[in-house]
Design an enzyme around this catalytic site. Structure first.
Site, PDB file in Angstrom:
ATOM      1  CG  ASP A 284      -2.221   0.694   1.021  1.00 28.15           C
ATOM      2  OD1 ASP A 284      -3.265   0.156   1.423  1.00 28.15           O
ATOM      3  OD2 ASP A 284      -2.186   1.796   0.424  1.00 28.15           O
TER       4      ASP A 284
ATOM      5  CD  GLU B 248      -8.582   5.014  -1.488  1.00 26.97           C
ATOM      6  OE1 GLU B 248      -7.605   5.692  -1.140  1.00 26.97           O
ATOM      7  OE2 GLU B 248      -9.512   4.724  -0.709  1.00 26.97           O
TER       8      GLU B 248
END
Ligand code: TEU
Length: 570
Positions: free
Chosen positions: A99, A268
């Site tokens: 991430d 995202e």
């Protein structure tokens, strides 16, 4: 489709490490716990594992506030343990994705500590600072006050933090405000600064050199802020056009030279539109492989607050997902998800987590996985885990939920009404420990979990699910993932929505050459009578081949049972 990228028929599994499996009994999930459970993921057949952040962090936002990008937080383990985990993941034929949180750092990151030390520090401009706006003797001025009231304070803009309060905090020592779209412990980085960008690319290259197979990029469309949206009085973030320059520059510095690697990137992007996404994911633009969009998960709340819950509308969902299928059909690529660590459990939100838990969990999975795109399985969804069912604010851990509750109580709201909203919407619903068994702490930990285990773990757990042979949610997910690997029509077939205005039936076809799948899903708790005019295969004398069905007795009849999904080879 033969020369399509490898990730077009891959499935990704998201691990939220602190809630997945605890290997050392401290009540928090860790790398040791993940290593012990890799067999579960290999059995599922997923191709990629995405780890939510495990870097050093004070944990103000459960690791999305990073204080050292190059080290593993001791809460989760060590770099050696990380290398061992990555080796085991690769040995099992899976890939490991990290991430990447580079819209902001922790306020305890060395970069911010240097930047805040003085207005003249070389790293000052790696963050976003503004002078207080002047206020006249009458208390009026250009700025807003802490409540966001224009003209009544010194705050540089009227932006609000996603975690309540203003998006600016005054750094007393240097007399300037710094921007934080999230917590004040998450100062936003200034991507207009080339030295900052280079430092990020260098860090990404260190992780790829270490063997990592790609990145999920946190709120990556927020790194480019439209300059006008940072003028006094501006209401909130607007994505700036520089986003494409930044992503293309990142691709050049980090990914372009690695033609020998099979890498994956997913950005995202809260607020991204289909048109934006067609640009971000067009392969010839070399920006991102895919994006996480938010339209479908924004349909059941109001525009001003995610906690302003609205009734679910299947027609609106079909219209939204159908538009994303059409919009990216010939350019770019969709990610497919219904849940993650920020969303309520999809089974409780979109299905029936009570009497029809198995049927609705499997129906939701089949509908999602048979769309065109790369599916993302969120930990626990593969065994039909549900919302937490918390009844008091003390059970919550999420900064977003706790801050919202406090702000609303302060403003006079009824705590019971707030708790009802949290019970449905809080991010903690997806952050309860994965339920491995019916034992204490659901087999997640030998200690006391950092957040309560859902009360239904005695019945809802991996062991019980795997033992319920013909009603195993896990086995259904395994078959869906295998189908995507075996049948190119799943990854590459043209998508066509059927009965778009029907508010209980979700039906569509996938066509590749002379192969066609027909997906029929009863997205309701009542039986549904199929209209034979829907598709020729329903008018045949012979029973069509059923590829997948979650209600065995339903096959052949034109009646779909509650939450029944039937996948036919047309
Ligand atoms: O979430 C970004 C995002 O979508 C959230 O801002 C969401 O909109 C929020 O819950 C407000 O509704 C990413 C991470 O997934 C999330 O866990 C982090 O809290 C956030 O960024 C900050 O890093």
């Amino acid at each position: 489709h033969r020369d399509a990228p490898w990730w077009t028929d891959a499935t990704v599994y998201q691990i939220y490490p602190r809630s997945f499996a605890d290997g050392n009994g401290d009540g928090v999930g860790d790398l040791a716990g993940i290593r012990q459970r890799l067999g579960h993921l290999a059995d599922l057949g997923v191709d990629v594992i995405w780890l939510s952040p495990i870097y050093r962090s004070p944990q103000a936002d459960n690791g999305y506030d990073i204080s050292d990008y190059d080290d593993i937080d001791p809460l989760f383990g060590t770099l050696d343990e990380f290398d061992a985990l990555m080796g085991e993941v690769h040995a099992l034929g899976m890939k490991l994705v990290m991430d990447l949180v580079v819209n902001h750092t922790s306020d305890e990151h060395a970069w911010f500590e240097q930047a805040r030390s003085s207005r003249d520090d070389p790293k000052r401009d790696w963050y976003i600072w503004r002078d207080p706006l002047p206020v006249g003797p009458d208390g009026r001025g250009e700025g807003t006050d802490a409540a966001g009231t224009p003209g009544a304070g010194t705050f540089p803009t009227a932006w609000r933090s996603a975690f309540s309060g203003p998006a600016w905090t005054l750094d007393e020592a240097t007399g300037q405000y710094y921007l934080h779209m999230f917590a004040s412990k998450q100062p936003d980085l200034n991507w207009e600064n080339p030295a900052l960008r280079q430092a990020v690319y260098d860090m990404m290259n260190r992780w790829l050199d270490r063997g990592v197979d790609g990145f999920r990029m946190d709120v990556i469309n927020h790194i480019a802020k439209d300059p006008a949206s940072l003028e006094p009085g501006a209401r909130g973030f607007v994505m700036g056009g520089r986003i494409h320059d930044h992503l293309r520059e990142m691709h050049r510095y980090v990914f372009a030279s690695r033609t020998d690697r099979e890498l994956i990137t997913v950005g995202e992007m809260p607020g991204v539109t289909v048109d934006d996404a067609a640009l971000f994911t067009a392969q010839d633009r070399h920006e991102l492989d895919m994006v996480f969009q938010f339209e479908h998960v924004g349909l059941d709340h109001g525009p001003s607050s995610k906690f302003d819950n609205r009734p679910f509308d299947l027609v609106a969902l079909k219209r939204s997902l159908g538009r994303w299928q059409d919009g990216l059909a010939d350019a770019g690529w969709n990610s497919l998800y219904l849940g993650n660590h920020d969303q309520p459990r999809s089974l409780s939100r979109f299905g029936d987590d009570g009497a029809h838990r198995y049927e609705s969990a499997t129906m939701l999975a089949a509908v999602l996985h048979l769309h065109r795109g790369t599916p993302y399985v969120y930990q626990g969804d593969e065994i039909g885990m549900t919302n937490a069912g918390f009844t008091s604010i003390e059970q919550y851990r999420d900064i977003e939920s706790i801050n919202w509750y406090a702000e609303e109580v302060e403003a006079g709201a009824d705590p019971e009404v707030l708790l009802e909203s949290l019970r449905f919407r809080s991010r903690d619903n997806a952050r309860t420990p994965v339920q491995w068994s019916g034992g204490d702490a659901a087999g997640f930990s030998t200690g006391t979990p950092w957040i309560e285990v859902v009360a239904n773990h005695h019945a809802v757990n991996v062991e019980a699910d795997r033992a319920s042979s013909d009603r195993s949610v896990f086995d259904w997910y395994r078959r869906l993932i295998a189908l995507r690997h075996e049948s190119p029509v799943v990854a590459h077939g043209r998508f066509e929505m059927l009965a778009p205005d029907d508010d209980r039936l979700y039906a569509f076809t996938r066509t590749l050459g002379d192969e066609q799948l027909l997906v029929l899903a009863n997205w309701s708790g009542e039986p549904y009578e199929l209209d034979p005019a829907l598709h020729p295969v329903l008018r045949r004398r012979s029973v069509p081949e059923v590829v997948l069905g979650n209600v065995p007795h339903g096959i052949g009849s034109l009646t779909l049972a509650p939450w029944e999904v039937r996948v036919l080879r047309a």
